[in-house]
Design an enzyme around this catalytic site. Structure first.
Site, PDB file in Angstrom:
ATOM      1  N   GLU A 198       7.757  30.433  48.567  1.00 54.19           N
ATOM      2  CA  GLU A 198       8.815  29.907  47.700  1.00 54.19           C
ATOM      3  C   GLU A 198       8.371  29.823  46.254  1.00 54.19           C
ATOM      4  O   GLU A 198       9.175  29.985  45.337  1.00 54.19           O
ATOM      5  CB  GLU A 198       9.249  28.526  48.198  1.00 54.19           C
ATOM      6  CG  GLU A 198      10.383  27.924  47.396  1.00 54.19           C
ATOM      7  CD  GLU A 198      11.015  26.712  48.071  1.00 54.19           C
ATOM      8  OE1 GLU A 198      11.419  25.794  47.350  1.00 54.19           O
ATOM      9  OE2 GLU A 198      11.100  26.695  49.312  1.00 54.19           O
ATOM     10  N   LYS A 199       7.070  29.577  46.034  1.00 53.82           N
ATOM     11  CA  LYS A 199       6.566  29.458  44.666  1.00 53.82           C
ATOM     12  C   LYS A 199       5.104  29.901  44.635  1.00 53.82           C
ATOM     13  O   LYS A 199       4.441  29.971  45.678  1.00 53.82           O
ATOM     14  CB  LYS A 199       6.732  28.039  44.131  1.00 53.82           C
ATOM     15  CG  LYS A 199       6.378  26.923  45.081  1.00 53.82           C
ATOM     16  CD  LYS A 199       6.777  25.588  44.469  1.00 53.82           C
ATOM     17  CE  LYS A 199       6.766  24.451  45.480  1.00 53.82           C
ATOM     18  NZ  LYS A 199       7.724  24.586  46.563  1.00 53.82           N
ATOM     19  N   ASP A 251      10.045  26.762  51.794  1.00 52.66           N
ATOM     20  CA  ASP A 251       9.872  25.376  52.238  1.00 52.66           C
ATOM     21  C   ASP A 251      10.628  25.140  53.540  1.00 52.66           C
ATOM     22  O   ASP A 251      11.666  25.766  53.785  1.00 52.66           O
ATOM     23  CB  ASP A 251      10.380  24.404  51.171  1.00 52.66           C
ATOM     24  CG  ASP A 251       9.373  24.204  50.041  1.00 52.66           C
ATOM     25  OD1 ASP A 251       8.218  24.645  50.198  1.00 52.66           O
ATOM     26  OD2 ASP A 251       9.741  23.626  49.007  1.00 52.66           O
ATOM     27  N   ASP A 302      13.008  23.530  54.809  1.00 53.95           N
ATOM     28  CA  ASP A 302      14.287  22.837  54.796  1.00 53.95           C
ATOM     29  C   ASP A 302      15.375  23.871  54.549  1.00 53.95           C
ATOM     30  O   ASP A 302      15.094  25.063  54.396  1.00 53.95           O
ATOM     31  CB  ASP A 302      14.313  21.733  53.729  1.00 53.95           C
ATOM     32  CG  ASP A 302      14.043  22.253  52.323  1.00 53.95           C
ATOM     33  OD1 ASP A 302      14.077  23.483  52.120  1.00 53.95           O
ATOM     34  OD2 ASP A 302      13.782  21.428  51.423  1.00 53.95           O
ATOM     35  N   TYR A 321       4.747  17.652  53.573  1.00 48.10           N
ATOM     36  CA  TYR A 321       5.906  18.127  52.826  1.00 48.10           C
ATOM     37  C   TYR A 321       6.803  16.962  52.397  1.00 48.10           C
ATOM     38  O   TYR A 321       7.236  16.161  53.227  1.00 48.10           O
ATOM     39  CB  TYR A 321       6.695  19.123  53.680  1.00 48.10           C
ATOM     40  CG  TYR A 321       7.906  19.680  53.002  1.00 48.10           C
ATOM     41  CD1 TYR A 321       7.779  20.512  51.891  1.00 48.10           C
ATOM     42  CD2 TYR A 321       9.185  19.379  53.455  1.00 48.10           C
ATOM     43  CE1 TYR A 321       8.886  21.023  51.252  1.00 48.10           C
ATOM     44  CE2 TYR A 321      10.301  19.897  52.830  1.00 48.10           C
ATOM     45  CZ  TYR A 321      10.143  20.708  51.729  1.00 48.10           C
ATOM     46  OH  TYR A 321      11.249  21.210  51.096  1.00 48.10           O
ATOM     47  N   ARG A 348       9.988  16.801  50.791  1.00 49.10           N
ATOM     48  CA  ARG A 348      11.464  16.806  50.798  1.00 49.10           C
ATOM     49  C   ARG A 348      12.017  16.710  52.217  1.00 49.10           C
ATOM     50  O   ARG A 348      12.964  17.390  52.586  1.00 49.10           O
ATOM     51  CB  ARG A 348      11.983  18.071  50.110  1.00 49.10           C
ATOM     52  CG  ARG A 348      11.736  18.091  48.612  1.00 49.10           C
ATOM     53  CD  ARG A 348      12.169  19.419  48.002  1.00 49.10           C
ATOM     54  NE  ARG A 348      12.071  19.426  46.565  1.00 49.10           N
ATOM     55  CZ  ARG A 348      10.955  19.625  45.879  1.00 49.10           C
ATOM     56  NH1 ARG A 348       9.815  19.826  46.543  1.00 49.10           N
ATOM     57  NH2 ARG A 348      10.951  19.619  44.563  1.00 49.10           N
TER      58      ARG A 348
END
Length: 780
Positions: free
Chosen positions: A7-8, A102, A104, A322, A324
């Site tokens: 993701e990043k 991530d 989610d 994690y 979130r």
């Protein structure tokens, strides 16, 4: 070749470290023996703007609303084009792809949308990274799952994103145009979650403004039993005089009379009910992001965004899992890690955590360990990486402390206490008392002795409200007691407390408390509220940045601005109450579990958007001390200065040409006939053509632009007749037998203007009354 898409960049670097080396750096990706690792920068694709569907939407026009795409478009973000092309080229070369977003729904979507955009048909696996330490990454990499297992999670995120687009793009335009018709310049950003959240604060503030304290009286009596004394509270019967609707005693004289009556001690009291039960309170659950944000806000005064940013830093430093997460449970497979985590906490550099960790019992397994409650992620807990809290910044120390404290609590016994409730009958009046005796402190020992919880506010973590802490003497039903003394206390009702960022976030999560519909309230009690764990903090922050909310005082209470009041007052209940939004969040959650469809959800959103755009077109955004135009009902009356003095005209000019006289600084609308939009503004003294008007995005000239033109001496070369003062249109006047009903002095004259015939008073400019024409007769 296997391609990992993270993701990043930071996550991509951690994954590469855990693959077989050496790691070779390239522009936008890393090469290892086990495969190539590349990354996105969050969403590198964005949803197309309305004007990217059709150029005509660049100009905001109410007639174009609602804008509902038949085929949704994604656009490569301008700042991410280079990285997008790197990912595209690597996908072309790959044999297998590993989705490393991530864990989610948003993380699922942002990688999936790239694969969908590129029409990727190659095998895709999914790695779920709940922690970034080496052991967790290697373990997750050895347990790759099929990406198709998370299709429903992607659908849920996609439905949410498109619903937000429909509401945000259309209603922001619709109500901004309504504001411009009222002469206002603000761009009013409206959101599916943002707006009902703002409405919670506006309504709370109005509750405070309208709150009137009520004095009432509470009677308490001291009774003596052979085993000891206890205090009990008088409970009025329904037939008691002097009570309000909530059974509070408002009459002080009645309280005095009752005390005098009790003091006669004419008889003994009797225990009519006695209940004693042992209660057990299970260990508090570890944190989701929301519960962490709420407690950190209450304990340390941190705003939700700061808590999220700090939890993200701890995650990236591999110290916690994690951040979130919307889950408060833990997988059974991680129970074995507890020995290492608790051992590390013994030497973490924080004395209180060390003491607590030393007293844990690894044989205890709390309710938190529950695989059935786990989805893509689990609760936020410490990792197995050793930590030195003294090396962390203060905010990081405090957030880590809360996370570790909740984790340690899972290895303490349950909290056990005896709850006793009694009822006393004395002189035909009822008294009640309750007591609590702690038999085993258990996990609450951590919260009663916390050095970081100086107020020992046990309830803030657990929501428990103890009636009384004192224990009651042993007794049984039927025992006699003696009245020893009595007193009454004067109390006042308390106003509701203003929201802070932390309590507003809690309100978003527990949204069922604020819905209007009783049936919906019942349905929503067990769902996830409005917004997501990752977005709630940013929504509150955005409301502040956009000038809808301000913070005040040391506790940073949230105060709505005048713009917030104006907007919430103008919007229909469908947007300001959370009922619909909360039900949709429930639907989105169902989508993630395989129930429902994206198409059905978006059809509901499209209908909702159409209905609200239609309402917006009839809405006027009038603030305090502003007057709604009685003719068009869409603009406000604005005071202007003409050649012959002050007058009032509609801000919705030239669509509406309503005018009226000024009387003591207010528009004299009582004497004004409300006609159609064909009437003109007779005493507007700048003879402009209308062809060079200062036009807003909506194509509507605002009242403030008119005033500006007037004060700047703007003149057009060839005035249109409809823009000319009445005295310059004598050639079009005809004699009339109609007496002006406004001034009762002049006669009405029929005049042909730009928009057709109308009637005006011959006593102009002393009388500015105008009336519609109906087949050669004035509409009076």
């Amino acid at each position: 070749m296997r391609l990992y898409i993270a993701e990043k960049p930071s996550m991509g670097a951690e994954i590469a470290k855990c693959l077989t080396g050496p790691v070779q750096r390239r522009d936008g990706y890393l090469i290892t023996k086990d495969g190539i690792v590349t990354w996105a920068f969050g969403h590198i694709l964005r949803q197309a703007e309305p004007e990217e569907y059709n150029a005509k939407y660049k100009k905001w026009n109410a007639d174009d609303l609602p804008i509902i795409p038949s085929n949704w478009k994604m656009i490569i973000d301008e700042n991410c084009k280079k990285q997008f092309n790197i990912i595209k080229n690597l996908i072309d070369k790959a044999d297998e792809i590993v989705h490393a977003g991530d864990p989610d729904r948003e993380g699922q979507l942002l990688i999936d949308e790239v694969l969908d955009y590129l029409h990727c048909r190659k095998p895709v696996k999914r790695i779920l990274l709940n922690a970034l330490d080496e052991e967790s990454i290697k373990k997750a990499n050895a347990q790759l799952r099929e990406n198709t297992e998370f299709l429903n999670l992607k659908k849920s995120a996609l439905a949410r994103a498109r619903a937000d687009w429909l509401i945000g793009m259309n209603l922001s335009r619709a109500y901004t145009l309504a504001a411009r018709r009222a002469g206002k310049k603000e761009v009013l950003a409206i959101g599916r979650v943002k707006t009902p959240t703002l409405a919670l604060v506006v309504r709370r503030e109005r509750e405070l403004q309208n709150f009137k304290p009520v004095d009432y009286f509470v009677i308490k009596a001291l009774f003596a039993h052979e085993n000891g004394e206890f205090m009990a509270t008088w409970k009025p019967q329904d037939t008691q005089k002097g009570l309000d609707g909530e059974n509070r005693l408002l009459d002080e004289q009645i309280a005095k009379d009752l005390i005098a009556k009790f003091n006669t001690k004419a008889e003994q009291g009797r225990i009519t009910a006695y209940q004693k039960a042992q209660k057990k309170e299970a260990q508090r659950l570890p944190f989701s992001l929301s519960t962490l944000q709420v407690l950190a806000g209450k304990r340390f005064g941190y705003d939700p965004q700061l808590v999220l940013d700090t939890a993200q830093k701890l995650y990236e430093r591999k110290l916690t899992t994690y951040p979130r997460s919307d889950c408060e449970y833990l997988p059974q497979s991680q129970y074995g890690d507890s020995k290492v985590i608790l051992h590390n906490l013994l030497g973490c550099g924080e004395n209180q955590l060390s003491v607590w960790a030393q007293k844990t019992d690894l044989k205890i397994k709390s309710r938190a360990w529950n695989d059935k409650k786990i989805t893509a992620h689990h609760a936020i807990i410490p990792t197995k990486v050793k930590v030195n809290l003294n090396a962390l910044a203060e905010v990081e120390r405090n957030i880590y402390f809360l996370i570790a404290q909740a984790y340690i609590a899972q290895f303490y016994p349950v909290h056990i206490y005896d709850q006793t409730k009694i009822t006393v009958e004395y002189m035909q009046e009822i008294f009640t008392a309750s007591g609590r005796t702690v038999k085993q402190p258990g996990w609450k020992e951590l919260y009663m002795q916390s050095g970081r919880n100086k107020n020992k506010d046990n309830d803030s973590e657990n929501g428990d409200k103890e009636e009384e802490n004192a224990s009651l003497p042993a007794m049984k039903k039927g025992d006699m007691v003696d009245y020893a003394a009595g007193k009454y206390e004067k109390k006042s009702t308390k106003p509701p407390t203003r929201f802070t960022s932390a309590t507003l976030l809690a309100g978003m999560k527990e949204i069922h408390k604020y819905v209007k519909d009783v049936e919906v309230k019942k349905k929503l009690k067990d769902i996830y509220g409005i917004g997501t764990e990752a977005t709630r903090a940013s929504i509150i922050e955005d409301l502040i940045k956009r000038g809808f909310l301000q913070t005040e005082g040391r506790k940073k209470y949230l105060i709505p601005t005048q713009t917030a009041y104006m907007l919430i007052d103008a919007l229909p209940d469908e947007m300001t109450y959370p009922d619909s939004t909360a039900v949709w969040e429930d639907y989105l959650h169902s989508l993630s579990e395989g129930e429902g469809s994206v198409e059905e959800f978006l059809q509901m959103q499209a209908k909702f958007t159409r209905d609200l755009c239609a309402k917006a077109n009839k809405t006027v955004l009038a603030g305090e001390n502003e007057y709604k135009c009685p003719r068009c009902g869409r603009g406000i009356m604005v005071k202007r200065n003409g050649r012959n003095g002050a007058f009032w005209g509609c801000s919705n000019f030239p669509a509406c040409r309503m005018t009226c006289n000024d009387v003591d600084g207010k528009p004299d609308m009582k004497a004004k006939q409300v006609g159609n939009r064909n009437n003109f503004m007779p005493n507007y003294n700048t003879n402009y053509t209308g062809e060079n008007e200062a036009i807003t995005d909506s194509g509507i000239i605002s009242a403030w632009d008119l005033v500006l033109q007037n004060s700047s001496g703007y003149r057009a070369a060839k005035p249109k007749l409809s823009a000319m003062p009445l005295e310059k249109q004598t050639k079009q006047q005809t004699s009339s037998k109609y007496l002006c009903p406004h001034c009762k002095d002049g006669n009405l004259r029929r005049i042909h203007g730009r928009n057709g015939w109308f009637w005006a008073c011959s006593n102009y400019p002393h009388c500015t009354a105008t009336y519609d024409d109906n087949n050669g007769m004035p509409v009076l």
